[in-house]
Design an enzyme around this catalytic site. Structure first.
Site, PDB file in Angstrom:
ATOM      1  N   CYS A  44       0.816  -1.221   0.000  1.00 23.48           N
ATOM      2  CA  CYS A  44       0.000   0.000   0.000  1.00 23.48           C
ATOM      3  C   CYS A  44       0.850   1.273   0.000  1.00 23.48           C
ATOM      4  O   CYS A  44       0.319   2.368  -0.099  1.00 23.48           O
ATOM      5  CB  CYS A  44      -0.961   0.003   1.176  1.00 23.48           C
ATOM      6  SG  CYS A  44      -2.177  -1.323   1.049  1.00 23.48           S
ATOM      7  N   HIS A  54      -9.547   3.507  -1.798  1.00 25.97           N
ATOM      8  CA  HIS A  54      -8.186   2.989  -1.693  1.00 25.97           C
ATOM      9  C   HIS A  54      -7.805   2.096  -2.863  1.00 25.97           C
ATOM     10  O   HIS A  54      -7.691   0.886  -2.740  1.00 25.97           O
ATOM     11  CB  HIS A  54      -8.036   2.241  -0.363  1.00 25.97           C
ATOM     12  CG  HIS A  54      -6.647   1.749  -0.102  1.00 25.97           C
ATOM     13  ND1 HIS A  54      -5.519   2.333  -0.641  1.00 25.97           N
ATOM     14  CD2 HIS A  54      -6.190   0.718   0.655  1.00 25.97           C
ATOM     15  CE1 HIS A  54      -4.445   1.676  -0.223  1.00 25.97           C
ATOM     16  NE2 HIS A  54      -4.826   0.682   0.550  1.00 25.97           N
TER      17      HIS A  54
END
Lengths: 392, 475
Positions: A82, A337
């Site tokens: 991430c 996201h």
């Protein structure tokens, strides 16, 4: 060792609408974000000398070349969970600071909603010797939540309420953002009573799974001056990669994420930040889950260990609060996201805040903005921090 | 002298009241409950669990072979007993053998082990016997069958139970059968199997063994007689000359008919109560019959700490949902979320790490670590002192631990939601993140003591593999 401070400027940025973009594929999203960035910087695709692409699901830099049709320029694809987007920005900054290239494109993208399921599938990859079942992210971060509650003596109700206040703040901020995946404000009761995903994390404690892309054009400050007045400057870049210390060391207690602590120390030192609680004006953090935002406030030095609940109860991190304004664009929770895009999306919000162009979300007198990512899971992360400031 | 050195057993945590099955099919009634193997259990994992119970206090490296008996082997081609031996951390130079295809397989394996040790070919043999047979939905056997396992360590030192003698009829009278490709058991008209088979043959075989050893029924303390049906079992016991007190309870109301494991689980139950000098009689049934007379020695008192049958019976959770049972047995389609991809070659390369659950102990600084990355369990560099390839193997499967934190996953909850995971710190050092099974979500909290259990892991490549999970310690 040299500091990156003030050696790279952002002269243009773009960000696609985030969300369930059923009509858009990876290339479409890249075109949407890079077009805005080119227009914002006043440059054309052919002016770009090199590019970095942050993406988890696409295997090479070719997808960016194919999407925007560049002519044989160097394009590097970066993947680091991430922290992918921020990592791509970092490496591009290093190349520009070194003087190898003058004008570089950084893009992040992820098309998550073609997987057929409403959660992150991860996995794939090569068959391995590992027969230990994989654990999905909500269950991983719930480990931190249950331990945090236990460690600091919060009852389930107290813990849930603390997390709900984070959800409410980020949903409110998202409601002010037309590019966010979720643009609806919620109440504390809604957050607390939402369906359980991974005990104790409910629906609103978990971020969206979204499609999206974000892009930036970077150059050296002396060139930036010739392009626009309100460029922004890099102040610090930090990256801390875990070796499973938390999974292996039995004294690790799951209430702090050391990869982010190390990354923030690196960035603060470069930026000359001594007291982040006072000095950072806006901060985009990796609120993949509400507990992650809570713990991050302590990891990056905004709140003392174990004390974030006080600051949350006091609205310290809200748009109207007295502290650093956290996740002004809605955060991962509401902006969404798309893994590889997230880090650059965060920088996009900081860029807009520093330029005074954040519309209804605009914070007053922003001088220093920060972004934070965590890739992986409690026990072994990639932690990334970037700090940006206005030009002198 | 060759004999049984230790015993152990395993009964799955989940018990389904028979009334639950009847409600699902729109009927009333239902006596007692049956043991149901968890969604992640099979004859291999239950054999490992019974083996762990049996091997308490025994160095696994001293065992020379696993004789594994089951009529429900997870693999038709691949030696099932090898997986059991690897999980139990046996040496590589062991002589494993699979026994199967008949409900007498368990007793056959025990007899073969005793004979191999008596002949001096092997010194210690672990015999595991496990079954989880499937009865067709809505049929009688779906209710009467149960899942379970027993294990015996056969050796020539510290013998707790001597084998005095045995007698066998081999007979192709097949009241039950299952052909290659059949999912469920088939049965000929029950009157044939009962009147011509079960009611006659075991009585003759028992008469044979008692006559051979010059014993009478009074010399037997407990008769452990295979019984698919309590009334029929009581009937042949009477015909053999036993009083009801001499007959070991057949576990049909609490566990069910565990197939080839049943008679041997009854023997374990009898041995739990046996005192030195007492005789037990073991009677199998299935394409013939074996009768074995066994006698406890003074050593029997030293192995009373096994979980065996009694402690396993007491530890249970109710499966009150027939739909879950169907899903666990794969009898209804379950949406796939994509499995893991375990590589046969990579798994083999790390066979001494994953299956027996080994980590490392640093020879330089003494740190104990269980390394589990996304792809490998092989550690090279010590995290604490950076020493390279300077470890000794350190086993975690036999350690208990304490829960550091936990979570209950409702979203990706799998086949028995919520999926509980726990970070556990092992006694003596080391940490790991494991699935937690056989738990009540309400009981999970920081500090909960857990132990390791060997389970099946569903895979996406058409194979199946195994790994360790944790479960609450209940003693």
């Amino acid at each position: 060792m040299q500091s990156i401070k003030d050696r790279v400027a952002i002269v243009g940025m773009g960000c696609s609408k985030f969300g369930e973009r059923w009509d858009m594929g990876t290339e479409d999203l890249l075109v949407e974000s890079t077009s805005e960035a080119f227009e914002d910087a006043g440059v054309k695709s052919e002016d770009i000398q090199a590019a970095w692409l942050g993406t988890q699901n696409q295997m090479s830099g070719q997808i960016l070349a194919q999407a925007i049709k560049t002519e044989y320029i160097p394009i590097t694809r970066i993947e680091n969970f991430c922290a992918t987007g921020t990592n791509a920005m970092m490496d591009a900054c290093f190349a520009v600071a070194a003087g190898i290239y003058d004008l570089v494109l950084v893009a992040g993208v992820e098309k998550l909603k073609d997987s057929g399921v409403g959660f992150l599938t991860g996995g794939g990859g090569q068959p391995s010797a590992q027969t230990a079942p994989g654990v999905p992210p909500p269950a991983q971060f719930a480990l931190a939540a249950n331990r945090y509650f236990y460690q600091y003596g919060l009852s389930y109700e107290e813990g849930k309420q603390m997390l709900a206040k984070i959800d409410v703040k980020n949903h409110y901020n998202g409601s002010l953002n037309p590019k966010a995946h979720f643009q609806r404000a919620i109440t504390e009761e809604q957050a607390i009573n939402a369906p359980m995903q991974a005990f104790p994390l409910g629906l609103y404690d978990c971020c969206g799974v979204s499609d999206g892309s974000a892009a930036a054009i970077i150059t050296r400050p002396e060139i930036a001056k010739t392009m626009r007045d309100d460029y922004i400057l890099v102040k610090g870049l930090g990256l801390g990669v875990g070796a499973q210390q938390g999974s292996l060391r039995d004294y690790y207690d799951f209430t702090h994420f050391d990869e982010a602590v190390y990354a923030s120390r690196m960035a603060y030192e470069q930026a000359g930040v001594k007291n982040p609680r006072e000095e950072i004006d806006v901060c985009e953090v990796h609120d993949c889950f509400s507990i992650t935002e809570a713990i991050t406030m302590e990891d990056v030095g905004f709140s003392p260990r174990g004390m974030v609940k006080n600051d949350i109860d006091n609205g310290f991190f809200e748009l109207s609060g007295d502290g650093p304004k956290v996740n002004t664009d809605g955060g991962l929770k509401c902006f969404g996201h798309p893994i590889g895009a997230s880090g650059i999306r965060m920088i996009y919000e900081v860029y807009k805040q520093l330029q005074g162009k954040a519309d209804k979300r605009q914070v007053k007198n922003v001088r220093l903005g920060m972004t934070h990512n965590l890739g992986g899971q409690p026990g072994s992360f990639t932690g990334a921090i970037s700090i940006w400031g206005t030009r002198d | 002298m060759a004999g049984i050195v230790s015993y152990g057993a395993y009964i799955p945590y989940y018990r389904m009241p028979r009334s639950v099955i009847n409600v699902a099919w729109g009927r009333g009634g239902g006596r007692g409950e049956r043991a149901v193997a968890g969604y992640d259990e099979d004859s291999i994992s239950m054999s490992v669990s019974a083996g762990i119970d049996c091997l308490k206090g025994t160095d696994p490296k001293t065992v020379d072979a696993v004789y594994m008996a089951t009529t429900t082997p997870p693999y038709l081609e691949r030696q099932n007993s090898n997986i059991v031996a690897t999980a139990l951390d046996f040496r590589r130079d062991v002589r494993n053998t699979d026994f199967g295809n008949s409900l007498r397989a368990g007793v056959n394996a025990l007899q073969a082990a005793v004979e191999a040790v008596a002949a001096g070919s092997l010194n210690k043999v672990l015999v595991t016997v496990a079954d989880m047979r499937l009865g067709a939905p809505a049929g009688e056997h779906e209710q009467s069958f149960g899942d379970g396992a027993a294990a015996f360590l056969v050796g020539n030192e510290g013998v707790a139970v001597e084998i005095e003698g045995s007698y066998t009829y081999s007979d192709d009278l097949s009241d039950y059968w299952r052909r290659d490709g059949d999912t469920f058991i088939s049965q000929w008209e029950d009157r044939f199997g009962r009147d011509e088979g079960y009611n006659k043959i075991p009585v003759e075989v028992v008469k044979g063994v008692l006559g051979k050893l010059n014993l009478t029924p009074k010399d037997i303390t407990k008769a452990c007689i295979f019984g698919a049906n309590a009334r029929a079992q009581a009937g042949i016991a009477r015909a053999m000359g036993f009083t009801p007190e001499q007959v070991q309870d057949p576990l049909l109301d609490s566990v069910g008919n565990t197939g080839t494991a049943l008679a041997l689980m009854l023997l374990v139950a009898a041995l739990e109560d046996a005192t030195p000098g007492e005789r037990s009689l073991l009677v199998s049934w299935g394409n013939g019959c074996d009768a074995v007379v066994l006698k406890a020695t003074g050593e029997i008192e030293k192995i009373k700490d096994r979980r065996a049958i009694k402690r396993h019976l007491a530890v249970k959770g109710t499966l009150d949902n027939y739909g879950k049972y169907m899903q666990w047995r794969g009898l209804v389609p379950t949406p796939s979320r994509g499995g893991m991809r375990v590589s046969m070659s990579a798994e083999w390369r790390e066979r001494q790490l994953g299956l027996p659950l080994y980590g490392v102990k640093c020879l330089n600084c003494g740190t104990v670590q269980l390394y589990m990355s996304g792809s490998s369990m092989r550690a090279h560099i010590c995290l604490e002192c950076q020493a390279k390839d300077n470890f000794e193997p350190y086993r975690f499967a036999d350690k208990t631990g304490k829960t550091v934190s936990f979570s209950h996953d409702f979203l990706g909850g799998g086949i028995n939601p919520p999926m509980t995971r726990a970070v556990i710190d092992f006694e003596g050092g080391g940490r790991g993140l494991f699935d937690m099974v056989d738990r009540d979500p309400e009981e999970c909290k920081v500090g909960l003591p857990v132990e390791m259990t060997f389970r099946k892991v569903p895979l996406g490549v058409g194979s199946s593999s195994y790994f360790w999970k944790c479960k609450p310690v209940r003693e």
